[in-house]
Scaffold this motif. Structure first.
Motif, PDB file in Angstrom:
ATOM      1  N   SER A 104     106.301  50.897  38.718  1.00  0.00           N
ATOM      2  CA  SER A 104     105.907  51.956  38.416  1.00  0.00           C
ATOM      3  C   SER A 104     104.999  52.717  39.458  1.00  0.00           C
ATOM      4  O   SER A 104     104.295  52.125  40.183  1.00  0.00           O
ATOM      5  CB  SER A 104     104.908  51.727  37.141  1.00  0.00           C
TER       6      SER A 104
ATOM      7  N   LEU B 161      92.363  49.951  33.450  1.00  0.00           N
ATOM      8  CA  LEU B 161      93.090  50.410  32.149  1.00  0.00           C
ATOM      9  C   LEU B 161      94.384  49.383  32.120  1.00  0.00           C
ATOM     10  O   LEU B 161      94.767  49.049  31.058  1.00  0.00           O
ATOM     11  CB  LEU B 161      93.430  51.710  31.909  1.00  0.00           C
ATOM     12  N   LEU B 162      95.088  49.310  33.233  1.00  0.00           N
ATOM     13  CA  LEU B 162      96.303  48.567  33.387  1.00  0.00           C
ATOM     14  C   LEU B 162      95.921  46.976  33.196  1.00  0.00           C
ATOM     15  O   LEU B 162      97.071  46.345  33.360  1.00  0.00           O
ATOM     16  CB  LEU B 162      97.179  49.056  34.318  1.00  0.00           C
ATOM     17  N   GLY B 163      94.885  46.504  33.102  1.00  0.00           N
ATOM     18  CA  GLY B 163      94.426  45.136  32.917  1.00  0.00           C
ATOM     19  C   GLY B 163      94.265  44.548  34.580  1.00  0.00           C
ATOM     20  O   GLY B 163      94.471  43.305  34.731  1.00  0.00           O
TER      21      GLY B 163
ATOM     22  N   VAL C 105     104.907  50.172  33.399  1.00  0.00           N
ATOM     23  CA  VAL C 105     104.115  50.773  32.537  1.00  0.00           C
ATOM     24  C   VAL C 105     104.672  51.026  31.229  1.00  0.00           C
ATOM     25  O   VAL C 105     105.506  51.698  31.312  1.00  0.00           O
ATOM     26  CB  VAL C 105     102.985  51.828  33.262  1.00  0.00           C
ATOM     27  N   SER C 106     104.328  50.367  30.069  1.00  0.00           N
ATOM     28  CA  SER C 106     104.511  50.735  28.780  1.00  0.00           C
ATOM     29  C   SER C 106     104.448  52.006  28.145  1.00  0.00           C
ATOM     30  O   SER C 106     103.262  52.557  28.830  1.00  0.00           O
ATOM     31  CB  SER C 106     104.342  49.557  27.962  1.00  0.00           C
ATOM     32  N   GLN C 107     104.836  52.647  27.374  1.00  0.00           N
ATOM     33  CA  GLN C 107     104.525  54.037  26.718  1.00  0.00           C
ATOM     34  C   GLN C 107     103.229  53.856  26.149  1.00  0.00           C
ATOM     35  O   GLN C 107     102.505  54.668  26.050  1.00  0.00           O
ATOM     36  CB  GLN C 107     105.606  54.308  25.522  1.00  0.00           C
ATOM     37  N   GLU C 108     102.734  52.636  25.543  1.00  0.00           N
ATOM     38  CA  GLU C 108     101.382  52.587  24.921  1.00  0.00           C
ATOM     39  C   GLU C 108     100.428  52.725  26.016  1.00  0.00           C
ATOM     40  O   GLU C 108      99.284  53.300  25.961  1.00  0.00           O
ATOM     41  CB  GLU C 108     101.281  51.216  24.375  1.00  0.00           C
ATOM     42  N   GLN C 109     100.625  52.059  27.301  1.00  0.00           N
ATOM     43  CA  GLN C 109      99.920  52.190  28.342  1.00  0.00           C
ATOM     44  C   GLN C 109      99.669  53.550  29.106  1.00  0.00           C
ATOM     45  O   GLN C 109      98.710  54.080  29.087  1.00  0.00           O
ATOM     46  CB  GLN C 109     100.292  51.250  29.414  1.00  0.00           C
TER      47      GLN C 109
ATOM     48  N   GLN D  60      99.921  56.232  26.970  1.00  0.00           N
ATOM     49  CA  GLN D  60      99.270  56.894  26.327  1.00  0.00           C
ATOM     50  C   GLN D  60      97.672  56.802  26.547  1.00  0.00           C
ATOM     51  O   GLN D  60      96.935  57.627  26.448  1.00  0.00           O
ATOM     52  CB  GLN D  60      99.346  56.668  24.593  1.00  0.00           C
ATOM     53  N   LYS D  61      97.180  55.402  26.649  1.00  0.00           N
ATOM     54  CA  LYS D  61      95.772  55.156  27.128  1.00  0.00           C
ATOM     55  C   LYS D  61      95.576  55.847  28.503  1.00  0.00           C
ATOM     56  O   LYS D  61      94.289  56.244  28.592  1.00  0.00           O
ATOM     57  CB  LYS D  61      95.757  53.674  26.919  1.00  0.00           C
ATOM     58  N   LEU D  62      96.532  55.763  29.257  1.00  0.00           N
ATOM     59  CA  LEU D  62      96.333  56.408  30.490  1.00  0.00           C
ATOM     60  C   LEU D  62      96.000  57.832  30.378  1.00  0.00           C
ATOM     61  O   LEU D  62      95.255  58.341  31.103  1.00  0.00           O
ATOM     62  CB  LEU D  62      97.643  56.311  31.405  1.00  0.00           C
TER      63      LEU D  62
END
Length: 171
Positions: free
Chosen positions: A30, A46-48, A81-85, A87-89
């Motif tokens: 990504s 945020l991505l861990g 990076v997932s769609q959920e990540q 959104q948090k991003l």
């Protein structure tokens, strides 16, 4: 020291002269572009902190941008990076775009779009808010009230969180 603003397909500056920064292309992973300057480390948190799980990270910080004046860019090799990540991003970098790379080609582009409603992600800063006093029976709920700058309003008390407050809670 000058930095070129021309970018290649992966979001990083193109190699067109001696003043250009060069970060190699990644085979898979990504590329997160259009991060506000100084926010790259918050994005990694945020991505861990993917670097702690063996992923290779490349960061370009505080580079010139025609759209944003200054920006950061993060590449995470081997991690999509997932769609959920995404959104948090959007809560830390609401103008970010994420390119998904496979076999050195961008196969998908996802734009960070702040969610309209947030449940249990942010905390209200008003000490008298029911979500602060009774966390178990009244989980925090916020509604998007502005995109530029980013703002969220508490469902219960109406307290508005600024982009800076949101960022400090998440990163």
């Amino acid at each position: 020291m000058g930095v070129s603003t021309a970018t290649g397909g992966d979001g990083l500056p193109a190699n067109d002269d001696q003043t250009t920064m060069l970060v190699r292309k990644i085979p898979d992973g990504s590329v997160i572009d259009h991060i506000a300057a100084g926010k790259a480390l918050s994005v990694l948190r945020l991505l861990g902190n993917p670097q702690e799980n063996g992923f290779t990270i490349a960061m370009v910080m505080n580079v010139t941008s025609s759209k944003m004046k200054r920006k950061d860019i993060v590449k995470v090799e081997g991690m999509e990076v997932s769609q959920e990540q995404v959104q948090k991003l959007a809560l830390i970098a609401p103008r970010a775009s994420v390119n998904i790379v496979r076999s050195y080609r961008v196969v998908a582009k996802r734009n960070a779009v702040p969610p309209r409603t947030l449940r249990g992600i942010l905390s209200c800063t008003a000490p008298t808010c029911v979500s602060v006093r009774e966390k178990d029976s009244a989980p925090s709920i916020f509604f998007l009230s502005g995109r530029s700058p980013l703002r969220y309003r508490c469902k219960y008390c109406g307290r508005e969180l600024t982009e800076k407050e949101i960022s400090s809670q998440l990163g």
